[in-house]
Design an enzyme around this catalytic site. Structure first.
Site, PDB file in Angstrom:
ATOM      1  N   ASP A   1       2.355  -0.870  12.756  1.00 28.33           N
ATOM      2  CA  ASP A   1       1.983  -1.035  11.355  1.00 28.33           C
ATOM      3  C   ASP A   1       2.183   0.185  10.461  1.00 28.33           C
ATOM      4  OD1 ASP A   1       1.290  -3.517  12.219  1.00 28.33           O
ATOM      5  OD2 ASP A   1      -0.858  -3.177  12.179  1.00 28.33           O
TER       6      ASP A   1
ATOM      7  N   ARG B   1       0.829  -1.212   0.000  1.00 32.18           N
ATOM      8  CA  ARG B   1       0.000   0.000   0.000  1.00 32.18           C
ATOM      9  C   ARG B   1       0.861   1.257   0.000  1.00 32.18           C
ATOM     10  NH1 ARG B   1      -2.174  -1.861   5.630  1.00 32.18           N
ATOM     11  NH2 ARG B   1      -0.398  -1.466   6.972  1.00 32.18           N
TER      12      ARG B   1
ATOM     13  N   SER C   1       1.450  -9.079  11.716  1.00 32.02           N
ATOM     14  CA  SER C   1       0.397  -8.553  10.841  1.00 32.02           C
ATOM     15  C   SER C   1       0.563  -7.060  10.588  1.00 32.02           C
ATOM     16  CB  SER C   1      -0.967  -8.800  11.488  1.00 32.02           C
ATOM     17  OG  SER C   1      -1.986  -8.117  10.780  1.00 32.02           O
ATOM     18  N   VAL C   2       0.296  -6.659   9.357  1.00 35.58           N
ATOM     19  CA  VAL C   2       0.192  -5.232   9.038  1.00 35.58           C
ATOM     20  C   VAL C   2      -1.161  -4.901   8.427  1.00 35.58           C
ATOM     21  CG1 VAL C   2       2.680  -4.890   8.770  1.00 35.58           C
ATOM     22  CG2 VAL C   2       1.309  -5.543   6.779  1.00 35.58           C
TER      23      VAL C   2
ATOM     24  N   GLU D   1      -3.259   6.134   4.080  1.00 35.74           N
ATOM     25  CA  GLU D   1      -2.901   4.981   3.249  1.00 35.74           C
ATOM     26  C   GLU D   1      -4.014   4.635   2.268  1.00 35.74           C
ATOM     27  OE1 GLU D   1      -0.102   2.661   6.514  1.00 35.74           O
ATOM     28  OE2 GLU D   1      -2.217   2.111   6.350  1.00 35.74           O
TER      29      GLU D   1
ATOM     30  N   ARG E   1     -12.493  -7.626   9.728  1.00 39.60           N
ATOM     31  CA  ARG E   1     -11.552  -8.438   8.933  1.00 39.60           C
ATOM     32  C   ARG E   1     -10.229  -8.635   9.656  1.00 39.60           C
ATOM     33  NH1 ARG E   1      -6.764  -5.411   8.176  1.00 39.60           N
ATOM     34  NH2 ARG E   1      -6.831  -4.030   6.359  1.00 39.60           N
TER      35      ARG E   1
ATOM     36  N   ASP F   1      -4.096  -1.707  29.306  1.00 41.77           N
ATOM     37  CA  ASP F   1      -3.988  -0.530  28.441  1.00 41.77           C
ATOM     38  C   ASP F   1      -3.470   0.613  29.297  1.00 41.77           C
ATOM     39  OD1 ASP F   1      -5.531   0.372  25.527  1.00 41.77           O
ATOM     40  OD2 ASP F   1      -4.883   1.962  26.871  1.00 41.77           O
TER      41      ASP F   1
ATOM     42  N   ALA G   1     -10.464   0.402  20.164  1.00 37.43           N
ATOM     43  CA  ALA G   1     -11.645   0.093  19.365  1.00 37.43           C
ATOM     44  C   ALA G   1     -11.641  -1.312  18.785  1.00 37.43           C
ATOM     45  CB  ALA G   1     -11.778   1.119  18.242  1.00 37.43           C
TER      46      ALA G   1
END
Length: 341
Positions: free
Chosen positions: A228, A44, A297-298, A55, A113, A162, A140
């Protein structure tokens, strides 16, 4: 074309069922990753801007083209107007005509996703008897991740931390009443010591050691989801050599993932597999109970493609989505000026 607002997507998921949507999305993700070579894909393009990053995530399959616009501005929640850190919009188009079929919200889609892909990766990489899930970062995305991972492992205890106590309060409220025990922790070390599955999902602003090497036990599985972008990571660098590292798409992960701290040649040696190789069985997942596995993961455009195409299919099934013309409707396709007469 269909317009999918947040309200319409929410109605769709209520009709279809939250777990059913996640389960169907996991199935579609696995199918799409298994067709990896069919997709025309690029890392991306991103633009660093004051306070964040912008992005664009495009991908083209044999039938559809999709793209997502997404941002990450970690200080947005601190503003007087209380904006989200990440928001997104997206589009699904036909490749035979180029015409758009659907324009959609993608903020909720992205949470869904990301959770579904992390759950798939966890299902392949984590020990089957994993019981304790630690999540660092209760923003979130956090509840989606916990719910999705609970669908692939029999989680008995969720530990969480957190830096924002209010975020932990929110997390507790939203997950109250689930079967697993919830343990609020004072710091990251307390949360992750002895954990079977560790998920990091923070909007860290630099190369931050959210996880320390000494805290990670043999046999653990790590989902490294936060950071990321260029210059942002969450894991102490010395963790990486201990891990069997799996990425979504090497060309993007080497720029934005935990592996960005290796030079490209070294990173290629350190990465064990891309997800599609694991999902199709080209490479084995976990080989023994002592391996430490890392899903670095990105987030990639193929995951958005899967979510958008699933939603499009379900809008047809449930007859949802507002139909609007965002492209001209002409008697003579060469007479564009006629729409102004």
């Amino acid at each position: 074309m269909k317009i999918i607002t947040e309200e319409i997507l929410t109605e769709l998921i209520k009709k279809h069922g939250f777990e059913n949507y996640l389960r169907d999305l996991m199935k579609k993700l696995r199918e799409d990753f298994s067709r990896w070579e069919e997709f025309n894909k690029i890392p991306r393009p991103s633009m660093q801007v004051p306070g964040g990053v912008l992005e664009l995530m495009p991908i083209c399959g044999k039938r559809y083209y999709t793209f997502k616009y997404v941002n990450c501005h970690p200080k947005n929640p601190e503003r007087a107007d209380k904006l989200m850190t990440v928001v997104a919009t997206g589009q699904l188009s036909r490749i035979d005509t180029g015409y758009p079929l659907m324009v959609s919200e993608m903020t909720l889609h992205t949470a869904l996703r990301t959770a579904a892909t992390a759950a798939l990766a966890t299902n392949f990489l984590a020990r089957k008897n994993s019981k304790i899930h630690s999540i660092i970062g209760t923003g979130a995305q956090s509840e989606f991740l916990v719910k999705a991972l609970n669908m692939v492992r029999n989680i008995k205890e969720v530990r969480y931390f957190d830096t924002d106590p209010l975020a932990m309060d929110k997390f507790e409220k939203n997950l109250k009443g689930n079967k697993f025990k919830m343990v609020r922790c004072k710091n990251t070390q307390e949360a992750v010591r002895g954990a079977d599955i560790i998920t990091t999902c923070t909007a860290c602003k630099a190369h931050v050691d959210v996880l320390k090497n000494s805290w990670i036990k043999e046999g653990a599985h790590i989902n490294g989801l936060g950071g990321d972008t260029v210059g942002k990571t969450e894991l102490e660098f010395s963790i990486l050599p201990r891990c069997k590292i799996v990425v979504e798409y090497f060309d993007q992960a080497v720029v934005e993932g935990e592996i960005q701290r290796f030079d490209k040649r070294e990173a290629k040696k350190k990465v064990y597999a891309e997800l599609h190789e694991i999902f199709t069985g080209k490479k084995s997942a976990r080989n023994n109970e002592k391996e430490i596995t890392l899903y670095d993961s990105v987030g990639i455009a193929l995951e958005d493609y899967s979510a958008l195409t699933l939603t499009y299919e379900l809008t047809q099934k449930y007859n949802l989505g507002e139909e609007l013309n965002l492209t001209p409707v002409l008697q003579n396709p060469k007479d564009l000026i006629s729409i102004l007469k």
